[in-house]
Motif scaffolding. Structure first.
Motif, short mmCIF file in Angstrom:
data_model
loop_
_atom_site.label_atom_id
_atom_site.label_comp_id
_atom_site.label_asym_id
_atom_site.label_seq_id
_atom_site.Cartn_x
_atom_site.Cartn_y
_atom_site.Cartn_z
N ASP A 128 1.00 -1.05 0.21
CA ASP A 128 0.13 -0.30 0.09
C ASP A 128 0.90 1.15 -0.35
OD1 ASP A 128 -2.19 -1.14 -0.41
OD2 ASP A 128 -2.27 -1.68 2.25
N ALA A 129 2.02 1.40 -1.04
CA ALA A 129 2.96 2.44 -1.00
C ALA A 129 3.46 2.07 -0.08
CB ALA A 129 1.94 3.61 -1.61
N LEU A 130 3.69 1.79 0.76
CA LEU A 130 4.41 1.73 2.29
C LEU A 130 6.04 0.78 1.94
CD1 LEU A 130 2.68 2.74 5.32
CD2 LEU A 130 3.85 4.21 4.02
N GLN A 131 6.97 1.59 2.28
CA GLN A 131 8.10 -0.07 2.14
C GLN A 131 8.53 -0.70 3.46
OE1 GLN A 131 10.58 2.64 -0.89
NE2 GLN A 131 9.39 0.31 -2.50
N LEU A 132 8.70 -1.74 3.55
CA LEU A 132 10.02 -2.36 4.34
C LEU A 132 11.03 -2.56 3.74
CD1 LEU A 132 7.44 -5.08 5.58
CD2 LEU A 132 8.92 -3.00 7.50
N LEU A 133 12.70 -2.99 4.66
CA LEU A 133 13.85 -2.75 3.67
C LEU A 133 14.24 -4.84 4.32
CD1 LEU A 133 15.84 -1.42 2.54
CD2 LEU A 133 16.57 -0.55 4.34
N MET A 134 14.38 -5.58 3.58
CA MET A 134 14.93 -6.74 3.57
C MET A 134 16.14 -6.35 3.39
SD MET A 134 13.29 -10.90 2.10
CE MET A 134 13.62 -9.91 0.53
N VAL A 135 17.28 -7.71 4.30
CA VAL A 135 18.42 -7.25 4.28
C VAL A 135 19.31 -8.75 3.84
CG1 VAL A 135 20.95 -6.91 5.03
CG2 VAL A 135 18.27 -5.49 5.16
N ASN A 136 19.57 -9.36 2.92
CA ASN A 136 19.98 -10.62 2.70
C ASN A 136 19.42 -11.44 2.82
OD1 ASN A 136 22.95 -9.14 2.63
ND2 ASN A 136 23.83 -9.95 3.79
N ARG A 137 18.29 -11.23 2.77
CA ARG A 137 16.86 -11.92 1.99
C ARG A 137 15.96 -12.50 3.15
NH1 ARG A 137 15.44 -11.99 -2.38
NH2 ARG A 137 13.69 -13.90 -2.66
N CYS A 138 16.89 -12.38 4.75
CA CYS A 138 16.55 -13.31 6.35
C CYS A 138 16.35 -11.78 6.78
CB CYS A 138 17.59 -13.39 5.96
SG CYS A 138 19.16 -13.01 5.93
N VAL A 139 16.47 -10.80 6.83
CA VAL A 139 15.94 -9.77 7.47
C VAL A 139 15.40 -8.61 7.62
CG1 VAL A 139 17.05 -7.86 9.30
CG2 VAL A 139 18.57 -10.31 9.18
N VAL A 140 14.39 -8.46 8.12
CA VAL A 140 13.70 -7.47 7.87
C VAL A 140 12.85 -6.20 8.54
CG1 VAL A 140 11.19 -6.86 6.73
CG2 VAL A 140 11.46 -9.17 6.33
N ILE A 141 13.47 -4.86 8.07
CA ILE A 141 13.41 -3.94 8.66
C ILE A 141 12.51 -2.81 8.04
CG2 ILE A 141 14.80 -1.75 9.70
CD1 ILE A 141 17.28 -3.39 7.68
N GLY A 142 11.47 -2.59 9.63
CA GLY A 142 10.95 -1.42 9.68
C GLY A 142 10.21 -1.22 10.80
N GLN A 207 -4.18 11.04 12.16
CA GLN A 207 -4.91 11.49 10.53
C GLN A 207 -5.87 10.56 9.61
OE1 GLN A 207 -1.82 13.42 11.48
NE2 GLN A 207 -2.60 14.63 12.39
N GLY A 208 -4.89 9.58 10.49
CA GLY A 208 -5.67 8.17 9.89
C GLY A 208 -5.72 8.04 8.10
N LYS A 209 -4.11 8.66 8.19
CA LYS A 209 -3.39 8.22 7.02
C LYS A 209 -2.62 6.55 7.54
CE LYS A 209 -3.89 12.57 5.06
NZ LYS A 209 -3.23 13.68 4.49
N PRO A 210 -2.30 5.90 6.59
CA PRO A 210 -1.49 4.84 6.58
C PRO A 210 -0.03 5.66 6.55
CG PRO A 210 -3.58 4.19 4.87
CD PRO A 210 -3.16 5.56 5.22
N ALA A 211 0.98 5.48 7.77
CA ALA A 211 2.21 6.22 7.79
C ALA A 211 3.38 4.85 8.42
CB ALA A 211 1.54 7.26 8.91
N TYR A 212 2.95 3.43 9.04
CA TYR A 212 3.10 2.80 9.70
C TYR A 212 4.02 1.62 9.15
CZ TYR A 212 3.54 6.88 12.78
OH TYR A 212 3.10 7.68 13.73
N ILE A 213 4.60 1.21 8.60
CA ILE A 213 4.71 -0.34 7.95
C ILE A 213 5.78 -1.34 8.74
CG2 ILE A 213 6.24 -0.10 6.39
CD1 ILE A 213 4.54 -1.72 4.58
N GLY A 214 5.42 -2.66 9.66
CA GLY A 214 6.36 -3.91 10.59
C GLY A 214 5.81 -4.36 10.16
#
Length: 416
Positions: A128-142, A207-214
């Motif tokens: 939904d237009a928000l992004q997480l970061l994956m490192v070395n295909r085994c660690v997800v950051i958010g 404000q009810g807008k998507p802002a945090y992803i984890g």
């Protein structure tokens, strides 16, 4: 030299803070201890009962009763929100400062650049237009979805694909590239990365807008097998805290469990990445039988049970802690002090998986001292200040000692 022992029942709050309606309306009605006591009315926690838990909560449906022998009080949170990291920094005497609030989306570019410069591979996961970061295909950051949104970033790792030591290295790179109060690098032996991806959630801002992803940490499977964690803080000056000041007067500091992961203790002994309640108490008891100084243990499994909204597990952990506290009390000599407390709430009935902003109990035990009300304290830092006073060290940055009213029954001065 005597012993000053602090046991933190992580997340075991005793009712909402006065400012909850304005600052955290989702926590209205939170009261971790009372709701658990009401939910298990025929069960007893005999050690906590003797230490004054019911004196603090007031009568509930529980068969447990107030104790005339107990020394007890309460403490408010001086830090914003209800964060374990800042709660323990406050316990150690830190004067809490307003935290930075910054969604992971605003830090992802800087973090990714630092990781690429460190030789790691990265991929972005978009929802939904928000992004997480994956490192070395085994660690997800958010974003951390259990703490106050925007103040903590999580690194969720699958130990089937990467070692905890390597995850900690990645964590330090991430820590160097952002300024929110805490980064948490953790993981477990998760069956597949699909379990982690399925636990990705999005939260909205005010404000009810998507802002945090984890990644929803309990749903990710990271807690289920082989869980290990390191907490990396920002903006905390260890030179103003109790371990540093005690070292200056020759007093050794021992930290156990989560507090060892998040409080700097370079000159002391820290048992990091210990989560199991029985193991925390076993390590603490081993040292109490052979050493003197300042001891602080965190019982993390209460907090994990709150995050999982699991009252039955929460009570089972409290029963383990109750037995451990009884064993600790058996080791104490007349000049020793034990304080049992919490760092915030984590009401398993509240309807969300985050911490709850609650006041905390203070149960104080010293052989021969009974029936003392130690007051309604305005900051957790009073515990750190008390430890400094106890050992004759310089006071920490914040807090006032609560030891003054403690006297022997026979009115003789207590040799603090």
């Amino acid at each position: 030299m005597a012993r000053f022992v602090v046991v933190v029942l992580d997340g075991f709050g005793i009712g909402e803070m006065p400012d909850v309606a304005e600052t955290r309306p989702q926590d209205r009605g939170a009261n971790t201890a009372v709701k658990l006591l009401d939910h298990f009315p025929l069960k007893r926690l005999p050690t906590l009962e003797k230490l004054g838990l019911i004196n603090i909560t007031g009568l509930t449906r529980s068969v447990m009763q107030p104790s005339v022998q107990a020394n007890w009080g309460t403490a408010k949170l001086a830090h914003h929100g209800c964060d374990t990291f800042m709660g323990h920094q406050e316990i150690m005497g830190t004067l809490p400062k307003p935290p930075m609030v910054r969604p992971f989306q605003e830090s992802i570019d800087d973090i990714e650049q630092a990781l690429l410069q460190g030789g790691y591979s990265t991929e972005r996961i978009t929802r939904d237009a928000l992004q997480l970061l994956m490192v070395n295909r085994c660690v997800v950051i958010g974003d951390n979805l259990e703490a106050d949104l925007g103040q903590v970033y999580n690194l969720t790792a699958n130990f089937n694909l990467i070692s905890f030591e390597e995850v900690k290295k990645i964590g330090h790179v991430v820590r160097s590239a952002n300024a929110v109060s805490r980064n948490i690098a953790f993981g477990g032996f998760i069956p597949s990365m699909a379990r982690v991806f399925d636990a990705i959630e999005i939260k909205k801002d005010q404000q009810g807008k998507p802002a945090y992803i984890g990644v929803n940490a309990p749903d990710s499977g990271a807690y289920d097998e082989g869980f290990e964690v390191v907490h990396l803080g920002y903006g905390v000056n260890a030179q103003t805290q109790v371990p540093h000041h005690l070292h200056q007067v020759g007093v050794h500091t021992y930290l156990y469990g989560k507090v060892a992961d998040i409080v700097q203790n370079d000159t002391g002994t820290s048992y990091t990445s210990v989560v199991d309640t029985d193991q925390v108490f076993a390590l603490l008891l081993s040292d109490l039988n052979t050493a003197q100084g300042f001891f602080c243990a965190n019982i993390q499994e209460t907090d994990l049970s709150g995050h999982q909204q699991d009252p039955k597990r929460y009570w089972q952990v409290l029963e383990k802690a109750d037995r451990g506290l009884a064993a600790v009390i058996d080791t104490l000599a007349p000049n020793d002090v034990l304080i049992v407390m919490a760092d915030h709430g984590n009401d398993p009935f509240i309807g969300h998986t985050k911490h709850t902003r609650e006041q905390v109990p203070l149960m104080v035990y010293s052989p021969g001292i009974t029936g003392v009300q130690v007051g309604y304290r305005n900051t957790l830092a009073d515990i750190g200040a008390s430890a400094a006073t106890f050992f004759g060290a310089n006071p920490p940055e914040s807090g006032c000692s609560l030891l003054a009213p403690l006297k022997h029954e026979e009115k003789e001065p207590h040799s603090f």
